[in-house]
Motif scaffolding. Structure first.
Motif, PDB file in Angstrom:
ATOM      1  N   TYR A   1      30.678  39.004  50.277  1.00 13.58           N
ATOM      2  CA  TYR A   1      31.795  39.809  50.799  1.00 13.58           C
ATOM      3  C   TYR A   1      32.784  40.142  49.687  1.00 13.58           C
ATOM      4  CZ  TYR A   1      35.855  41.281  53.473  1.00 13.58           C
ATOM      5  OH  TYR A   1      36.918  42.000  53.957  1.00 13.58           O
ATOM      6  N   MET A   2      33.082  39.143  48.845  1.00 13.15           N
ATOM      7  CA  MET A   2      34.071  39.336  47.776  1.00 13.15           C
ATOM      8  C   MET A   2      33.506  40.097  46.581  1.00 13.15           C
ATOM      9  SD  MET A   2      36.941  38.019  48.827  1.00 13.15           S
ATOM     10  CE  MET A   2      37.904  37.768  47.339  1.00 13.15           C
ATOM     11  N   ASP A   3      32.180  40.329  46.579  1.00 10.00           N
ATOM     12  CA  ASP A   3      31.518  41.047  45.485  1.00 10.00           C
ATOM     13  C   ASP A   3      31.787  40.348  44.146  1.00 10.00           C
ATOM     14  OD1 ASP A   3      29.955  43.009  44.282  1.00 10.00           O
ATOM     15  OD2 ASP A   3      31.658  44.352  43.956  1.00 10.00           O
ATOM     16  N   LEU A   4      31.510  39.057  44.116  1.00 10.42           N
ATOM     17  CA  LEU A   4      31.719  38.254  42.917  1.00 10.42           C
ATOM     18  C   LEU A   4      30.406  37.624  42.470  1.00 10.42           C
ATOM     19  CD1 LEU A   4      35.058  36.423  43.814  1.00 10.42           C
ATOM     20  CD2 LEU A   4      34.764  38.371  42.264  1.00 10.42           C
ATOM     21  N   THR A   5      30.305  37.391  41.170  1.00  7.45           N
ATOM     22  CA  THR A   5      29.115  36.790  40.578  1.00  7.45           C
ATOM     23  C   THR A   5      29.429  35.389  40.093  1.00  7.45           C
ATOM     24  OG1 THR A   5      28.355  38.962  39.837  1.00  7.45           O
ATOM     25  CG2 THR A   5      27.359  37.034  38.778  1.00  7.45           C
ATOM     26  N   PRO A   6      28.613  34.398  40.443  1.00  5.83           N
ATOM     27  CA  PRO A   6      28.851  33.036  39.955  1.00  5.83           C
ATOM     28  C   PRO A   6      28.952  33.011  38.427  1.00  5.83           C
ATOM     29  CG  PRO A   6      27.156  33.008  41.635  1.00  5.83           C
ATOM     30  CD  PRO A   6      27.428  34.453  41.325  1.00  5.83           C
ATOM     31  N   GLY A   7      29.880  32.178  37.941  1.00  7.81           N
ATOM     32  CA  GLY A   7      30.069  32.045  36.510  1.00  7.81           C
ATOM     33  C   GLY A   7      31.114  32.985  35.929  1.00  7.81           C
ATOM     34  N   THR A   8      31.565  33.961  36.707  1.00  7.27           N
ATOM     35  CA  THR A   8      32.619  34.867  36.242  1.00  7.27           C
ATOM     36  C   THR A   8      33.930  34.109  36.111  1.00  7.27           C
ATOM     37  OG1 THR A   8      31.588  36.727  37.379  1.00  7.27           O
ATOM     38  CG2 THR A   8      33.902  36.979  36.739  1.00  7.27           C
ATOM     39  N   PHE A   9      34.591  34.249  34.979  1.00  5.05           N
ATOM     40  CA  PHE A   9      35.906  33.631  34.834  1.00  5.05           C
ATOM     41  C   PHE A   9      36.873  34.296  35.816  1.00  5.05           C
ATOM     42  CE2 PHE A   9      34.144  32.346  30.744  1.00  5.05           C
ATOM     43  CZ  PHE A   9      34.571  31.030  30.667  1.00  5.05           C
ATOM     44  N   LEU A  10      37.610  33.472  36.548  1.00  6.29           N
ATOM     45  CA  LEU A  10      38.546  34.027  37.526  1.00  6.29           C
ATOM     46  C   LEU A  10      39.547  34.950  36.870  1.00  6.29           C
ATOM     47  CD1 LEU A  10      39.063  30.819  39.700  1.00  6.29           C
ATOM     48  CD2 LEU A  10      37.827  32.890  40.346  1.00  6.29           C
ATOM     49  N   ARG A  11      39.936  34.648  35.640  1.00  5.97           N
ATOM     50  CA  ARG A  11      40.889  35.501  34.930  1.00  5.97           C
ATOM     51  C   ARG A  11      40.302  36.862  34.557  1.00  5.97           C
ATOM     52  NH1 ARG A  11      43.586  30.699  33.263  1.00  5.97           N
ATOM     53  NH2 ARG A  11      45.853  31.002  33.045  1.00  5.97           N
ATOM     54  N   ASP A  12      38.991  37.020  34.666  1.00  3.87           N
ATOM     55  CA  ASP A  12      38.366  38.301  34.337  1.00  3.87           C
ATOM     56  C   ASP A  12      38.208  39.203  35.555  1.00  3.87           C
ATOM     57  OD1 ASP A  12      38.144  37.632  31.685  1.00  3.87           O
ATOM     58  OD2 ASP A  12      36.071  36.938  31.819  1.00  3.87           O
ATOM     59  N   ILE A  13      38.676  38.748  36.718  1.00  2.05           N
ATOM     60  CA  ILE A  13      38.513  39.531  37.941  1.00  2.05           C
ATOM     61  C   ILE A  13      39.634  40.565  38.033  1.00  2.05           C
ATOM     62  CG2 ILE A  13      38.500  39.441  40.456  1.00  2.05           C
ATOM     63  CD1 ILE A  13      37.318  36.626  40.231  1.00  2.05           C
ATOM     64  N   ALA A  14      39.265  41.829  38.008  1.00  3.28           N
ATOM     65  CA  ALA A  14      40.248  42.915  38.084  1.00  3.28           C
ATOM     66  C   ALA A  14      40.735  43.071  39.521  1.00  3.28           C
ATOM     67  CB  ALA A  14      39.627  44.220  37.598  1.00  3.28           C
ATOM     68  N   ILE A  15      42.011  43.395  39.660  1.00  5.89           N
ATOM     69  CA  ILE A  15      42.600  43.631  40.982  1.00  5.89           C
ATOM     70  C   ILE A  15      43.237  45.017  40.991  1.00  5.89           C
ATOM     71  CG2 ILE A  15      42.952  41.204  41.562  1.00  5.89           C
ATOM     72  CD1 ILE A  15      45.999  43.092  40.590  1.00  5.89           C
ATOM     73  N   ASP A  16      43.342  45.595  42.181  1.00 10.13           N
ATOM     74  CA  ASP A  16      43.994  46.904  42.281  1.00 10.13           C
ATOM     75  C   ASP A  16      45.109  46.930  43.311  1.00 10.13           C
ATOM     76  OD1 ASP A  16      42.370  46.850  44.556  1.00 10.13           O
ATOM     77  OD2 ASP A  16      40.862  48.148  43.636  1.00 10.13           O
ATOM     78  N   ALA A  17      45.445  45.739  43.847  1.00  8.45           N
ATOM     79  CA  ALA A  17      46.563  45.644  44.791  1.00  8.45           C
ATOM     80  C   ALA A  17      47.190  44.264  44.683  1.00  8.45           C
ATOM     81  CB  ALA A  17      46.091  45.889  46.222  1.00  8.45           C
ATOM     82  N   VAL A  18      48.481  44.201  44.993  1.00  7.93           N
ATOM     83  CA  VAL A  18      49.230  42.938  44.981  1.00  7.93           C
ATOM     84  C   VAL A  18      50.147  42.925  46.188  1.00  7.93           C
ATOM     85  CG1 VAL A  18      51.048  41.629  43.810  1.00  7.93           C
ATOM     86  CG2 VAL A  18      49.135  42.532  42.494  1.00  7.93           C
ATOM     87  N   PHE A  19      50.167  41.802  46.876  1.00 10.91           N
ATOM     88  CA  PHE A  19      51.111  41.623  47.982  1.00 10.91           C
ATOM     89  C   PHE A  19      51.965  40.394  47.702  1.00 10.91           C
ATOM     90  CE2 PHE A  19      51.835  39.578  52.301  1.00 10.91           C
ATOM     91  CZ  PHE A  19      52.946  40.348  52.603  1.00 10.91           C
ATOM     92  N   ILE A  20      53.280  40.595  47.654  1.00  7.79           N
ATOM     93  CA  ILE A  20      54.234  39.501  47.498  1.00  7.79           C
ATOM     94  C   ILE A  20      55.125  39.522  48.729  1.00  7.79           C
ATOM     95  CG2 ILE A  20      56.090  38.511  46.106  1.00  7.79           C
ATOM     96  CD1 ILE A  20      54.866  39.993  43.686  1.00  7.79           C
ATOM     97  N   GLY A  21      55.015  38.495  49.564  1.00  9.24           N
ATOM     98  CA  GLY A  21      55.775  38.438  50.803  1.00  9.24           C
ATOM     99  C   GLY A  21      55.144  37.455  51.767  1.00  9.24           C
ATOM    100  N   SER A  22      55.408  37.621  53.059  1.00 13.12           N
ATOM    101  CA  SER A  22      54.891  36.818  54.170  1.00 13.12           C
ATOM    102  C   SER A  22      55.809  35.640  54.483  1.00 13.12           C
ATOM    103  CB  SER A  22      53.472  36.311  53.906  1.00 13.12           C
ATOM    104  OG  SER A  22      53.484  35.152  53.091  1.00 13.12           O
ATOM    105  N   CYS A  23      55.498  34.962  55.607  1.00 13.49           N
ATOM    106  CA  CYS A  23      56.269  33.764  55.963  1.00 13.49           C
ATOM    107  C   CYS A  23      55.953  32.614  55.030  1.00 13.49           C
ATOM    108  CB  CYS A  23      55.993  33.357  57.417  1.00 13.49           C
ATOM    109  SG  CYS A  23      54.255  33.006  57.778  1.00 13.49           S
ATOM    110  N   THR A  24      54.913  32.756  54.206  1.00 16.44           N
ATOM    111  CA  THR A  24      54.569  31.737  53.214  1.00 16.44           C
ATOM    112  C   THR A  24      55.397  31.898  51.956  1.00 16.44           C
ATOM    113  OG1 THR A  24      52.299  32.003  54.025  1.00 16.44           O
ATOM    114  CG2 THR A  24      52.613  30.608  52.098  1.00 16.44           C
ATOM    115  N   ASN A  25      55.552  33.126  51.496  1.00 12.81           N
ATOM    116  CA  ASN A  25      56.208  33.367  50.203  1.00 12.81           C
ATOM    117  C   ASN A  25      57.071  34.613  50.203  1.00 12.81           C
ATOM    118  OD1 ASN A  25      53.360  31.982  48.699  1.00 12.81           O
ATOM    119  ND2 ASN A  25      55.408  31.210  48.302  1.00 12.81           N
TER     120      ASN A  25
END
Length: 472
Positions: free
Chosen positions: A325-349
């Motif tokens: 579902y996440m379209d990720l490959t095992p062994g990929t460094f998490l820091r190498d995962i590109a993102i195209d959206a950011v959400f800052i908010g919610s009752c959590t943060n």
């Protein structure tokens, strides 16, 4: 044998107890929002009942409201009707409700604490699982269902079977750059999404005691993601300092009287918990979810795990589905995962400390091209404070709009939704499939990591950015 904090609050609110039956608990505060509550009011009308204590009940518009424009019309007819029904039902039954334009409006779990409505030793309910947030004050705060909403409205009580108790002790101290969000994500990764099922969780230890009230709310907020309906932290001087002077906090002689009571709200030294968990706070690092439930979490320095590394067949299968579902490959460094959206908010943060943390990262930097940022305060009070403190200027200079308050992309039940295939670094509490929009992919992180990821265009921590905003 001594009593736990949860046992003390439960006992003091039990109005009826009988063998083989749930206990009947008195409810001190009942919060309402637009979603699910109309059915409860219909039930009252059909049975000819009134609201038992409208003075202990408060409604707020939070889930369905648009956040890009304060007074933008809710486009979807069903959602618009739910918002209208909240106002109409509250007016009919004599309940105060905060609507768009009211400066005290916001997410229920944010305004309850900031108004001083939630206090140590109380019982608090709301038709939302993240009511656990308010357990940070030493309150027993529970999410309830629609039929339970009707029961509380009619009787100001709630029948519940007493859960077991769990103590989570967080030793050591959190290093610089490690937040309460990282603490709770690491805990859920350790015990699993059902690890606290059937328990009320109490958080203890030096790392917890060092947290601010807003950070404690983040921890208790995500207790439900470990399977528990309630998380609690005993009140202390940090709690009292937060509550002093708030609109609904006691004042004058009443303050001293309540304070004396609040100081008794601690687990006794000889109290016995049904389950004990220890988390080493010294070893914690910034965390990020890689899968589709909050337990599928790893340190930001790690790589995407290989499903074959999971010994349990169910965990292995869950990891395989999550990576597909996440379209990720095992062994990929998490820091190498590109993102195209950011959400800052919610009752959590979505509180002022969260916005400050984001502003500290964004100040003097720009959001990476192609990254869409949703910055949504948890209440209009938080938004006003962000403007007064100059945070909005920092956000604007970075290319980010400070929106009006609401649940927004946390649940994506309003017009704020990611598009299929979009990948977000998000400060909300859940990374389920479709949580932020059909086909959207969510990586749950802290506000500082979310802001750094917005600048880098990939998952990143603030330490990864140089002074010009480039990644090192």
């Amino acid at each position: 044998m001594g009593e736990t904090l949860a046992e003390k609050v439960w006992k003091s609110h039990t109005v009826r107890s009988a063998p083989g039956e749930p206990d009947l608990l008195y409810v001190d505060l009942h919060l309402l929002h637009e979603v699910n509550t109309p059915i409860a009011f219909d039930g009252l009308r059909e049975s000819g009942r009134t609201v038992r204590r409208p003075d202990l009940t408060l409604g707020t518009e939070d889930h369905l409201v648009p956040t890009a424009d304060l007074f933008k019309r809710i486009e979807e007819p069903a959602m618009r009707r739910q918002a209208e029904l909240l106002a109409r039902n509250c007016a009919e039954f004599g309940i105060e409700v905060y609507r768009r334009g009211d400066p005290q409006r916001g997410i229920a779990h944010v305004i309850g604490p900031e108004l001083g409505l939630v206090q140590p030793g109380m019982t608090v309910v709301c038709c939302d699982s993240h009511t656990t947030t308010m357990g940070a004050f030493g309150a027993l705060a529970l999410g309830i269902g629609t039929s339970q909403v009707e029961h509380v409205l009619a009787t100001q009580t709630l029948p519940l079977t007493r859960p077991r108790t769990m103590r989570v002790t967080v030793t050591g101290r959190l290093a610089d750059g490690v937040s309460a969000k990282d603490l709770i994500l690491a805990l859920i990764a350790q015990i699993g999404t059902a690890g606290a099922q059937g328990h009320i969780v109490e958080y203890q230890g030096p790392a917890v005691e060092a947290l601010s009230m807003e950070a404690r709310m983040t921890v208790c907020n995500m207790t439900v993601e470990a399977g528990s309906r309630a998380g609690m932290i005993a009140p202390d001087e940090t709690t009292y300092a937060y509550l002093r002077g708030r609109p609904h906090s006691p004042a004058g002689p009443d303050w001293e009287t309540e304070l004396a009571h609040w100081r008794t709200l601690r687990s006794d030294d000889d109290a016995v918990f049904d389950t004990e968990v220890v988390l080493d706070g010294d070893k914690l690092a910034p965390q990020v979810t890689w899968g589709t439930n909050p337990a599928q979490t790893a340190p930001l320095d790690a790589t995407v795990p290989d499903p074959a590394s999971f010994a349990d067949p169910q965990h292995r299968a869950a990891a395989e589905r999550a990576l597909a579902y996440m379209d990720l490959t095992p062994g990929t460094f998490l820091r190498d995962i590109a993102i195209d959206a950011v959400f800052i908010g919610s009752c959590t943060n979505g509180r002022i400390e969260d916005l400050r943390a984001a502003a500290d990262v964004l100040r003097g930097r720009r959001v990476a091209p192609g990254v869409e940022v949703y910055l949504v305060p948890g209440s209009d009070t938080v938004r006003a404070q962000a403007v007064d403190e100059g945070l909005e200027e920092a956000f604007r200079a970075a290319g980010v709009q400070l929106r009006t308050s609401g649940c927004s992309l946390c649940a994506a039940v309003n017009e704020d939704r990611l598009r299929p295939g979009q990948r977000a670094a998000s400060t909300n509490n859940r990374n389920f499939e479709g949580r932020q929009g059909k086909g959207a992919r969510t990586h749950v992180v802290s506000p500082a990591v979310a802001a750094a990821s917005a600048v880098a265009g990939r998952l990143a921590a603030p330490k990864d950015l140089d002074q010009k905003g480039r990644t090192q």
